[in-house]
Design an enzyme around this catalytic site. Structure first.
Site, mmCIF file in Angstrom:
data_model
loop_
_atom_site.group_PDB
_atom_site.id
_atom_site.type_symbol
_atom_site.label_atom_id
_atom_site.label_comp_id
_atom_site.label_asym_id
_atom_site.label_seq_id
_atom_site.Cartn_x
_atom_site.Cartn_y
_atom_site.Cartn_z
ATOM 1 N N SER A 1 -2.870 3.224 2.933
ATOM 2 C CA SER A 1 -3.894 2.276 3.367
ATOM 3 C C SER A 1 -3.941 2.310 4.888
ATOM 4 O O SER A 1 -2.976 2.718 5.548
ATOM 5 C CB SER A 1 -3.526 0.862 2.893
ATOM 6 O OG SER A 1 -4.308 -0.129 3.526
ATOM 7 N N TYR B 1 3.167 -5.881 1.568
ATOM 8 C CA TYR B 1 2.176 -4.846 1.252
ATOM 9 C C TYR B 1 2.037 -3.847 2.397
ATOM 10 O O TYR B 1 2.110 -2.626 2.192
ATOM 11 C CB TYR B 1 0.825 -5.482 0.941
ATOM 12 C CG TYR B 1 -0.261 -4.467 0.697
ATOM 13 C CD1 TYR B 1 -0.377 -3.829 -0.539
ATOM 14 C CD2 TYR B 1 -1.179 -4.126 1.693
ATOM 15 C CE1 TYR B 1 -1.363 -2.880 -0.766
ATOM 16 C CE2 TYR B 1 -2.164 -3.186 1.475
ATOM 17 C CZ TYR B 1 -2.250 -2.561 0.241
ATOM 18 O OH TYR B 1 -3.219 -1.612 0.025
#
Length: 265
Positions: free
Chosen positions: A142, A155
């Site tokens: 990401s 995360y």
């Protein structure tokens, strides 16, 4: 079991989002699929859709948030006599909120899916690819991998691991016939935002960066995989954001990340 002349790709997180879109890209380009996720019904629907591209699909339910699930998935693939040519590690979990207020079970599940299962699947399937001197691996990271992320601390840290891991093994595997591509999308229209409670955050609503479709992300990612690029960031603005976050002072980066990831009402 006789092997199909079509290369075989294992896609985790194949029930929706980027994983399902990557499965479509692979099917269109001549691959058969092993689809794996927790929910079976969406994968059955996807398998029916992929038949139009001439692709056959094997569905294997796996909950990668549980310890041992990655090894069990590989064992089931081997028991079926299947040989994986392409591994797409697309399964992922997220959660929004302060770390001390986050459900500890959810924290464990995030680490299990985003870090441990991804690493285990890669480690278990990689030796066979090296032995055949042929294979491709995609790790789904990401743009969150490029900076620490208040409100999504675990995360973001897990995606930083994925990026670091992917770049390192891509270098190690030079000349082996096996490539590793780490895909770094920004905000994407998938179920992730709702599950992670990010729908009303500035990341998705602020307009600072475009929210891309899962199909668009998959197209970019698949082309990067075919080109054997070590890292692919989706879109110019996401690339600028990722690079600038690494060059900016950490206090400023933290402040911006906190604002973007704080869920509004």
């Amino acid at each position: 079991m006789p092997r199909s002349p079509r290369p075989l790709a294992l896609v985790t997180g194949a029930s929706s989002g980027i994983g399902a879109s990557l499965a479509r890209e692979l099917a269109r380009d001549g691959h058969d699929l092993i689809l794996s996720a927790r929910r079976v019904a969406p994968m059955q629907a996807l398998a029916g859709e992929l038949k139009a591209s001439g692709a056959s699909s094997t569905i294997i339910r796996a909950d990668l948030s549980q310890p041992g699930a990655a090894a069990a998935l590989v064992q089931e693939i081997a028991a079926k006599g299947l040989v994986v040519d392409v591994l797409i590690n697309a399964a992922g979990l997220g959660a929004n909120g302060r770390f001390d207020a986050t459900d500890p079970v959810r924290v464990s599940e995030m680490l299990q899916v985003n870090v441990l299962a991804l690493t285990e699947l890669t480690r278990l399937l990689l030796p066979g690819m090296i032995g055949r001197r042929k294979g491709q691996i995609m790790l789904l990271a990401s743009t969150a991998a490029f900076q620490p992320g208040p409100q999504m601390a675990v995360y973001c840290a897990s995606k930083a691991y994925v990026l670091s891991f992917g770049e390192a093994i891509a270098y190690e595997l030079k000349g082996s016939g096996v490539s590793v591509t780490t895909l770094c999308p920004g905000a994407t229209e998938t179920e992730f935002a709702a599950v992670a409670r990010l729908e009303n955050s500035a990341l998705f609503k602020g307009g600072m960066v475009p929210v891309m479709s899962a199909d668009e992300v998959a197209r970019i990612g698949y082309q990067a995989l075919k080109s054997r690029r070590p890292v692919a960031i989706t879109g110019l603005r996401n690339t600028i954001m990722a690079v600038s976050s690494k060059l900016s002072p950490t206090p400023l980066t933290l402040r911006i990340a906190n604002w973007m990831m704080t869920a509004g009402k």
